[in-house]
Design a protein around this motif. Structure first.
Motif: not given
Length: 184
Positions: A77-101
């Motif tokens: 999540t930190f990589f997606l939000s700070s490294g790739l400059h994604m919104n932190s809420v979107v980053s958490v959503g993507l990580v959470g979605l991937a984790a659900s599988f």
């Protein structure tokens, strides 16, 4: 021993939640109001603790793997939000979605059922602002701390909302305080 761990975990959850709410309330109001509200929260927590059914789980060595999953969620999540400059809420959503599988692709055992929650807890740690987390070392320390808190609170408020965020908050705050005041 199990009862002591459970009571210790309840105390941790109470202190972290009180600190979190106290910081929010203290920002806008005066000290007597904050102390009054925290007292009410404490009483309500004790009443809820006595009324809810308690789930007893053993703390197994396999639970230590959860710390690694919390760390992986935090770093990603930190990589997606700070490294790739994604919104932190979107980053958490993507990580959470991937984790659900994850349980779909792993065996049907107790550990694989706990992995999504651990990764999601880590994702909350990974939301930490780069102004506070000055790099991946901070995130790994905070995630490790949050993972330990998550394992200790395994028996506390099972099925109630807010525990993952509270443990993530606790990990970040504890590491920030230690680094700021004790290792400077």
């Amino acid at each position: 021993m199990k009862r002591t761990i459970s009571q210790f975990a309840l105390a941790i959850v109470f202190v972290l939640q009180s600190a979190f709410l106290g910081a929010i309330i203290f920002e806008k109001t005066n000290i007597p109001t904050v102390l009054g509200l925290l007292t009410i929260i404490g009483v309500l927590t004790i009443v809820a603790w006595r009324k809810i059914p308690h789930h007893r789980y053993d703390h197994l060595w396999e639970d230590c793997w959860l710390i690694a999953f919390v760390a992986s969620g935090a770093v990603l999540t930190f990589f997606l939000s700070s490294g790739l400059h994604m919104n932190s809420v979107v980053s958490v959503g993507l990580v959470g979605l991937a984790a659900s599988f994850v349980p779909k692709f792993t065996g049907d055992n107790l550990l694989s059922q706990q992995i999504p929650a651990a990764i999601y807890c880590g994702a909350f740690v990974g939301m930490t602002s780069p102004d506070i987390a000055h790099g991946y070392q901070f995130i790994l320390l905070a995630a490790t701390t949050a993972g330990v808190l998550l394992i200790l609170s395994k028996n506390v408020f099972h099925g109630y909302g807010g525990k993952l965020g509270t443990m993530a908050f606790g990990g970040v705050v504890l590491v920030a305080i230690i680094l700021e005041y004790f290792l400077k």
